[in-house]
Write an enzyme that holds these catalytic residues in place. Structure first.
Site, short mmCIF file in Angstrom:
data_model
loop_
_atom_site.label_atom_id
_atom_site.label_comp_id
_atom_site.label_asym_id
_atom_site.label_seq_id
_atom_site.Cartn_x
_atom_site.Cartn_y
_atom_site.Cartn_z
N ASN A 159 54.04 46.83 74.67
CA ASN A 159 54.06 44.75 75.53
C ASN A 159 55.08 45.17 77.35
OD1 ASN A 159 55.38 44.97 73.86
ND2 ASN A 159 55.36 42.82 73.46
N LYS A 182 59.69 57.19 70.24
CA LYS A 182 58.43 57.45 70.04
C LYS A 182 57.72 56.42 70.63
CE LYS A 182 54.65 56.27 67.63
NZ LYS A 182 53.62 56.33 69.21
N ALA A 184 55.27 52.81 72.57
CA ALA A 184 53.74 53.34 72.35
C ALA A 184 52.44 54.14 72.57
CB ALA A 184 53.39 51.80 72.12
N SER A 185 51.30 54.69 72.06
CA SER A 185 50.13 55.07 72.45
C SER A 185 49.39 55.08 73.71
CB SER A 185 49.40 55.84 71.20
OG SER A 185 49.93 56.39 70.35
N GLU A 257 62.61 44.23 65.48
CA GLU A 257 62.20 43.41 66.47
C GLU A 257 60.53 43.08 66.23
OE1 GLU A 257 63.97 41.69 67.88
OE2 GLU A 257 66.51 43.08 68.14
N CYS A 291 56.29 38.49 72.50
CA CYS A 291 56.84 38.46 71.14
C CYS A 291 57.20 36.57 71.28
CB CYS A 291 57.22 39.29 70.58
SG CYS A 291 59.11 39.18 71.20
N GLU A 464 69.32 42.73 69.88
CA GLU A 464 69.86 43.98 70.77
C GLU A 464 70.22 43.31 72.07
OE1 GLU A 464 66.04 45.36 70.97
OE2 GLU A 464 66.10 46.90 69.59
#
Ligand code: NAP
Length: 485
Positions: A159, A182, A184-185, A257, A291, A464
């Site tokens: 997102n 890594k 998100a795909s 998170e 979120c 964060e």
């Protein structure tokens, strides 16, 4: 659109300063990256082998030995160069982000600025990783050093394909840690573009590694490895819990998170025009896929009808479309499954007595969703219990402050919450009573690099941003100098 024409474009993984493409992967397989607005294939990224993921960990381990010896100023210089490069390439990065994620270009530009701000902030903050000298009760000296945690891993969601990366990588690198990331795909291209700029800025080989492929395999290797000392994850609560469980045997440090279910409490004494605009921005930014999005909107009875009327009027003016069109204010959802979730919540609410104010009871097929407002919503409905992650605004009514706080806290989540009031005492009382990591007062937008972002309860661990974000990448070492004469 041809993404390969963008100068920031990169579709290979980064391990030890080397770009790894299909030819170098054991499987030769790739993951398609598509535009959620058109379904068009944009590019693809490698499915790395088990051996390559292990290699990224060992590479980060070797690089950390050198990176921690860089002075904070040297690390700051590199992070600032990266910050400048992000700004130089802002338009290209924003276009790429919109292409793979769908949000309107204006929001993508805002996200690139937001993401870059963490690089600048932590370039400076890294210089202030102060330790302590503590007066001792006896003849010893108590010294406290702050040291980098070591090799860190990060797993990020789709997102905020840029923001969620720098929020982790910037404090990690500033602290002297190295990282395996890594992304998100659905949105790896923004991450790879940022990594490309990082190497251009002078981030040494192995300090930042970006891996793509099977999330279960990558998650397993990163959590099980004793070399990886910390995992920072942003994503859904169930996956966060799973990664926490997998990290237990190696006693990893964790920053999680996770999901939210943000309540907005709008009191009779608020500035109504301001509250309506802020709720609109909070709810419909990124098509409701944040979120910290307003998930439940509680309005005090004295202003309920007026608030609904004003909100519905603004919502009906939102323009759904391809994010590349500058007039679009709401882009597509990330995939068709996300639209079905919104539909399920609307169906459930209408069946239990809610009423449609604006929008439609039947969502468009595919990735598209019509911004919708429901009234007479109650706590037993799915939209009150679950994170919607779409452009649905359910509006509830309340009578008293106690009742509003009770509704707001009636969830396992505790990320963001919002209060609209002009009463100073109420704002303090309610902010204290809300069981959330963050409270926005008279604002619907609360995240920035200077602020500690994070949640409580099932919304996660750690913070964060701000000085607290750096501390999450530092260990405390106590040195006792004894028998001083
Ligand atoms: P997700 O399904 O949990 O995925 C997030 C990341 O985890 C992706 O990179 C995904 O990889 C990876 N992943 C999935 N399964 C995994 C596994 N078994 N092991 C290791 N990694 C795994 O979440 P999402 O749907 O992308 O993101 C939406 C959620 O993120 C929402 O709940 C939202 O509230 C939350 N979020 C929280 C914050 C915050 O700061 N609290 C910020 C943004 C979003 P693949 O893409 O390859 O599957």
């Amino acid at each position: 659109m041809d993404v390969t024409a963008l100068s920031v474009f990169e579709n290979r993984c980064l391990i030890n300063g080397q770009w790894i493409g299909t030819g170098e992967t054991a499987s030769g397989q790739r993951i398609d990256v598509t535009n959620p607005a058109t379904g068009e294939l944009l590019s693809s990224v490698p499915v790395l082998s088990e051996a390559q993921i292990h290699e990224s960990v060992l590479t980060a381990q070797a690089a950390q030995v050198l990176w921690k010896k860089y002075s904070p100023q040297q690390r700051a210089d590199i992070l600032k160069k990266w910050f400048n490069l992000m700004h130089e390439h802002k338009d290209e990065l924003a276009t790429l982000l919109t292409l793979e994620q769908g949000k309107p270009l204006k929001e993508s530009r805002g996200e690139i600025t937001y993401a870059a701000s963490y690089l600048e902030w932590y370039a400076e903050e890294g210089k202030r990783a102060y330790g302590d000298i503590i007066p001792s009760a006896d003849s010893s000296e108590v010294l406290v050093f702050k040291e980098p945690v070591g090799v860190c891993a990060a797993i990020t969601p789709w997102n905020f394909p840029a923001g969620m990366i720098t929020r982790k990588v910037a404090p990690a690198l500033a602290a002297g840690c190295t990282m395996i990331l890594k992304p998100a795909s659905e949105t790896p291209l923004t991450a790879l573009a940022l990594a490309k700029l990082a190497t251009e800025a002078g981030v040494p080989a192995g300090v930042l590694n970006v891996v793509t492929g099977s999330s279960t395999l990558i998650g397993k290797i990163l959590t099980e490895s004793p070399v990886v000392k910390k995992l920072s994850f942003t994503g859904s609560t169930p996956i966060g819990a799973k990664l926490m469980e997998q990290s237990a045997p190696t006693i990893k440090k964790l920053s999680l998170e996770l999901g939210g279910n943000a309540p907005v409490l709008v009191f009779n004494d608020c500035n109504l025009e301001q509250a309506v605009q802020q709720v609109l921005d909070c709810k419909f930014r990124n098509a409701g896929q944040t979120c910290v999005c307003a998930n439940r909107i509680y309005i005090q009875s004295g202003i309920y009808d007026e608030f609904l009327e004003k909100l519905a009027q603004k919502v009906s003016q939102l323009k759904v479309g391809n994010g590349l069109d500058e007039s679009t204010t709401v882009g597509p959802l990330i995939n068709a499954k996300a639209t079905l979730k919104v539909q399920e919540q609307i169906d459930d609410a209408l069946a239990k007595g809610a009423e449609l104010v604006t929008g439609t009871a039947v969502q468009q097929p595919g990735n598209w969703c019509v911004p919708t407002v429901l009234k007479n919503v109650s706590q037993d409905m799915l939209c009150a219990k679950e994170e919607t992650f779409g452009p649905l605004a359910p509006v509830f009514v309340f009578e008293t402050e106690d009742e509003a706080v009770q509704y707001a806290n009636d969830t396992e989540f505790g990320l963001a919450s919002y209060v609209f009031t002009q009463d100073l005492n109420r704002f303090i009382r309610v902010s204290r009573a809300l069981e959330y990591g963050m409270v926005g007062v008279n604002t619907g937008i609360l995240s920035n690099e200077a602020a500690p972002f994070g949640g409580v309860k099932a919304s996660g661990l750690g913070r964060e941003g701000a000085k607290y974000g750096l501390e999450d990448y530092l260990e405390i070492k106590y040195v006792c100098v004894g028998n001083i004469t």
